[in-house]
Design a protein around this motif. Structure first.
Motif, PDB file in Angstrom:
ATOM      1  N   LEU A   9       0.764  -1.191  -0.023  1.00 56.08           N
ATOM      2  CA  LEU A   9      -0.154   0.006  -0.070  1.00 56.08           C
ATOM      3  C   LEU A   9       0.921   1.172   0.079  1.00 56.08           C
ATOM      4  CD1 LEU A   9      -2.867  -1.032   2.360  1.00 56.08           C
ATOM      5  CD2 LEU A   9      -2.873  -0.969   0.341  1.00 56.08           C
ATOM      6  N   ALA A  10       1.980   1.101   0.729  1.00 55.00           N
ATOM      7  CA  ALA A  10       2.923   2.330   0.635  1.00 55.00           C
ATOM      8  C   ALA A  10       3.726   2.516  -0.576  1.00 55.00           C
ATOM      9  CB  ALA A  10       3.792   2.351   2.082  1.00 55.00           C
ATOM     10  N   GLY A  11       3.892   1.631  -1.431  1.00 59.19           N
ATOM     11  CA  GLY A  11       4.271   1.903  -2.715  1.00 59.19           C
ATOM     12  C   GLY A  11       5.514   1.295  -2.693  1.00 59.19           C
ATOM     13  N   ASN A  12       6.029   0.404  -1.721  1.00 63.56           N
ATOM     14  CA  ASN A  12       7.541  -0.036  -1.583  1.00 63.56           C
ATOM     15  C   ASN A  12       7.747  -1.496  -1.992  1.00 63.56           C
ATOM     16  OD1 ASN A  12       8.084   2.377  -0.353  1.00 63.56           O
ATOM     17  ND2 ASN A  12       7.609   1.736   1.659  1.00 63.56           N
ATOM     18  N   ALA A  13       6.532  -2.318  -2.310  1.00 68.76           N
ATOM     19  CA  ALA A  13       6.298  -3.716  -2.633  1.00 68.76           C
ATOM     20  C   ALA A  13       5.474  -4.226  -3.693  1.00 68.76           C
ATOM     21  CB  ALA A  13       6.293  -4.318  -1.314  1.00 68.76           C
ATOM     22  N   ALA A  48      -8.825  -2.635  -0.111  1.00 69.45           N
ATOM     23  CA  ALA A  48      -7.882  -2.040   0.654  1.00 69.45           C
ATOM     24  C   ALA A  48      -7.160  -0.850   0.062  1.00 69.45           C
ATOM     25  CB  ALA A  48      -7.003  -2.993   1.308  1.00 69.45           C
ATOM     26  N   ALA A  49      -6.641  -1.314  -1.280  1.00 65.75           N
ATOM     27  CA  ALA A  49      -5.949  -0.205  -2.164  1.00 65.75           C
ATOM     28  C   ALA A  49      -6.722   1.025  -2.281  1.00 65.75           C
ATOM     29  CB  ALA A  49      -5.394  -0.986  -3.226  1.00 65.75           C
ATOM     30  N   GLN A  50      -8.124   0.857  -2.427  1.00 65.97           N
ATOM     31  CA  GLN A  50      -8.812   1.770  -2.874  1.00 65.97           C
ATOM     32  C   GLN A  50      -9.250   2.903  -1.748  1.00 65.97           C
ATOM     33  OE1 GLN A  50     -12.727   0.449  -4.453  1.00 65.97           O
ATOM     34  NE2 GLN A  50     -13.434   2.466  -5.210  1.00 65.97           N
ATOM     35  N   PHE A  51      -9.282   2.298  -0.628  1.00 67.70           N
ATOM     36  CA  PHE A  51      -9.517   2.929   0.691  1.00 67.70           C
ATOM     37  C   PHE A  51      -8.238   3.728   0.794  1.00 67.70           C
ATOM     38  CE2 PHE A  51      -8.776   3.607   5.058  1.00 67.70           C
ATOM     39  CZ  PHE A  51      -9.996   4.075   5.705  1.00 67.70           C
ATOM     40  N   TYR A  52      -7.247   3.076   0.679  1.00 65.85           N
ATOM     41  CA  TYR A  52      -5.928   4.044   1.102  1.00 65.85           C
ATOM     42  C   TYR A  52      -5.497   4.958   0.095  1.00 65.85           C
ATOM     43  CZ  TYR A  52      -0.799   4.349   2.470  1.00 65.85           C
ATOM     44  OH  TYR A  52       0.397   5.121   2.822  1.00 65.85           O
ATOM     45  N   GLU A  53      -6.199   4.956  -1.067  1.00 67.89           N
ATOM     46  CA  GLU A  53      -5.913   5.927  -2.147  1.00 67.89           C
ATOM     47  C   GLU A  53      -6.446   7.144  -1.592  1.00 67.89           C
ATOM     48  OE1 GLU A  53      -6.829   6.596  -6.639  1.00 67.89           O
ATOM     49  OE2 GLU A  53      -6.396   4.607  -5.940  1.00 67.89           O
ATOM     50  N   LEU A  96      -7.042 -13.924   2.391  1.00 67.89           N
ATOM     51  CA  LEU A  96      -7.422 -12.786   1.776  1.00 67.89           C
ATOM     52  C   LEU A  96      -7.617 -12.643   0.463  1.00 67.89           C
ATOM     53  CD1 LEU A  96      -5.890 -10.136   3.888  1.00 67.89           C
ATOM     54  CD2 LEU A  96      -8.030 -10.595   4.042  1.00 67.89           C
ATOM     55  N   SER A  97      -8.689 -12.323  -0.260  1.00 63.60           N
ATOM     56  CA  SER A  97      -8.716 -12.400  -1.753  1.00 63.60           C
ATOM     57  C   SER A  97      -8.346 -11.250  -2.418  1.00 63.60           C
ATOM     58  CB  SER A  97     -10.341 -12.537  -2.238  1.00 63.60           C
ATOM     59  OG  SER A  97     -11.057 -11.345  -1.801  1.00 63.60           O
ATOM     60  N   ASP A  98      -7.973 -11.327  -3.726  1.00 65.35           N
ATOM     61  CA  ASP A  98      -7.602 -10.217  -4.451  1.00 65.35           C
ATOM     62  C   ASP A  98      -8.674  -9.044  -4.481  1.00 65.35           C
ATOM     63  OD1 ASP A  98      -5.259 -10.966  -5.239  1.00 65.35           O
ATOM     64  OD2 ASP A  98      -5.924 -11.425  -7.402  1.00 65.35           O
ATOM     65  N   ILE A  99     -10.023  -9.423  -4.258  1.00 62.82           N
ATOM     66  CA  ILE A  99     -11.180  -8.138  -4.067  1.00 62.82           C
ATOM     67  C   ILE A  99     -10.508  -7.610  -2.696  1.00 62.82           C
ATOM     68  CG2 ILE A  99     -13.731  -7.896  -3.894  1.00 62.82           C
ATOM     69  CD1 ILE A  99     -13.975 -10.234  -5.832  1.00 62.82           C
ATOM     70  N   ALA A 100     -10.306  -8.210  -1.765  1.00 64.67           N
ATOM     71  CA  ALA A 100     -10.293  -7.525  -0.427  1.00 64.67           C
ATOM     72  C   ALA A 100      -8.984  -6.747  -0.499  1.00 64.67           C
ATOM     73  CB  ALA A 100     -10.111  -8.506   0.735  1.00 64.67           C
TER      74      ALA A 100
END
Length: 507
Positions: free
Chosen positions: A128-132, A148-153, A140-144
């Motif tokens: 999420l932090a863009g480091n990996a 998370a990524a959409q929220f963090y954006e 955890l599915s890809d959808i989950a």
């Protein structure tokens, strides 16, 4: 917004200090550091002088130059070329005031103590932090992960993003530790609340520390009327003067600045309030305290005896039983009653916002005796269940009433009223100031650092109001118009973290 002349000068002075630290704001780039010693600068001004706006503008410029902002909820792996910024406030409420204005602020405690993540879920945080790269996590599915990524954006909160993916704090945070790695730049809002020890702790962590404070506020208890920044050399203090009026001609700020007149007497100031109330509905002169408003914003008083009597009147008005709390009653954290050997539990509680002065709302009993469910006001994850020791003082009685008592945990007093000292750093939409107490302070004739105490009290109290000031003139309480409730808090509820008592580590 255009800078005033003093704001522009302050910006340039801060930029010069940051340049010596290796950040060139003018060209938006990182450069070699030219000083090897710690630098502390204080940017001082009264309410309305633009301190918070200036803090936000400088923080934005640091981000544009490539400086990473440390949020306090997750810190990525250290990189040699990395430069860091942390924006701090002494309390959760003060930090939430900044966050509501778009500034990524956290508390001093959240920087002193950093979370330790489970290695498996830390992979998500690094992604999420863009480091990996995007990880594969069992369960955890890809959808989950995409949720998370959409929220963090839109909201740079790692715990919030992980919660959206379906995880609880107890899943991914395995503990807390005292910070070991230093940081580069620290901004501290509400620096008038800092004591000398806290300032020393921060100077050990940050190579460059910028304090944003109001010298007209009340000094911390135990500081003999002095602020932590008072001892800085004069060249290290920058002053903002309110040479421009706000676009909305805020009558609350006008009243606050009128208190700087050394010849002003209390009776004359009260007439100014009455005149302001006739012209603007943001100032209200009221003969009674509003009991309904006390449930979410405490009445501000000077004397402790007044605070206790108002709390007692509040509970009577809502028909609260003598032996228990009602859901919706407000509380204020009075510290942690824990032996030093329970370090992990102390860190857990502090990291979730249960530090001295934190505001909370009682939601009900916890699942274990002595536990309470709480909504911690201003915390990023407000819903907590924790061991509590709740004390409610009663008029003319030495021993408090204790509706909840664990063997150890977070201690609370009632929060329907609080002293003006404890209100520093907080803001509410509507604020009730109990004028008879300000009058009593004026009659006492006391001064603090050469300024009449009643003026400092009035200044701090009225500047806690963001939108509307209620100046209460009599010892009377208006009956509530509705029963206590917590529906407004449930609408913004976050995942609950159970802070259970853990066995003590071996001595």
């Amino acid at each position: 917004m255009q800078f005033s002349e003093d704001q522009a000068s302050a910006y340039d002075a801060v930029a010069e200090v940051l340049k010596a630290s290796g950040v060139d704001l003018e060209n938006g780039m990182l450069i070699p550091e030219t000083t090897g010693k710690q630098q502390t600068l204080a940017l001082l001004g009264k309410a309305g002088s633009g301190k918070t706006m200036l803090l936000a503008k400088i923080a934005d410029a640091l981000t544009d130059a490539g400086v990473d902002t440390i949020s306090g909820d997750y810190e990525g792996r250290a990189r040699k070329e990395r430069r860091t910024l942390a924006i701090l406030a002494p309390t959760n409420k003060a930090a939430s005031v900044l966050r509501n204005r778009g500034v990524a602020a956290t508390t001093i405690h959240r920087i002193l103590y950093t979370p330790m993540y489970d290695p498996e879920y830390e992979k998500i945080a690094e992604w999420l932090a863009g480091n990996a790269e995007k990880p594969e996590i069992e369960g955890l599915s890809d959808i989950a992960l995409d949720r998370a990524a959409q929220f963090y954006e839109g909201n740079k909160s790692i715990p919030g993003a992980l919660a959206v993916a379906g995880l609880r704090g107890s899943d991914f945070i395995v503990g807390w530790k005292r910070r070991e790695d230093p940081l580069d730049v620290g901004f501290v809002d509400e620096a008038s609340m800092l004591d000398d020890k806290q300032l020393g702790d921060l100077q050990e962590i940050f190579s460059t520390l910028i304090l944003f404070g109001d010298p007209a506020q009340l000094a911390p208890v135990g500081q003999s009327g002095s602020m932590a920044f008072d001892d800085l050399p004069e060249p290290r203090k920058l002053y903002l003067n309110r040479v421009h009026r706000q676009a909305d001609d805020n009558p609350i700020l006008d009243l606050a600045h009128a208190l700087s007149d050394p010849a002003l007497e209390f009776s004359e100031f009260e007439r100014m309030i009455e005149e302001a109330a006739r012209k603007d509905d943001r100032v209200i002169v009221s003969p009674r305290v509003d009991a309904t408003a006390m449930a979410r914003a405490p009445v501000l008083v000077w004397r402790n005896a007044t605070r206790i009597r108002l709390i007692h009147a509040f509970r009577n008005a809502f028909g609260a039983p003598a032996e228990m709390l009602l859901p919706g009653e407000p509380l204020i954290c009075d510290g942690l009653e824990l032996p030093m050997k329970h370090r992990k539990k102390r860190i857990d509680l502090e990291a979730r916002g249960l530090i001295k002065g934190a505001q909370a709302v009682y939601l009900g009993e916890g699942r274990k005796p002595g536990f309470s469910r709480l909504h911690v006001v201003g915390a990023e994850d407000p819903q907590v269940s924790a061991a509590t020791i709740i004390k409610i003082e009663l008029p003319d009685q030495e021993e408090p009433f204790i509706p909840s008592a664990a063997r150890m945990g977070a201690a609370f007093v009632h929060g329907a009223a609080c002293t003006i000292h404890k209100a520093q750093g907080s803001q509410w939409g509507d604020v009730q100031v109990f004028a008879p107490d300000i009058y009593a302070a004026s009659r006492a004739g006391r001064t603090e650092a050469g300024i009449a105490l009643w003026k400092r009290l009035a200044y701090v109290a009225i500047t806690r109001a963001e939108h509307r000031l209620h100046w209460v003139t009599r010892y009377m309480l208006a009956k509530p118009v509705a029963p206590l409730g917590v529906e407004d808090l449930r609408r913004v509820a976050a995942p609950v973290l159970e802070l259970e008592e853990q066995p003590a580590p071996p001595e």
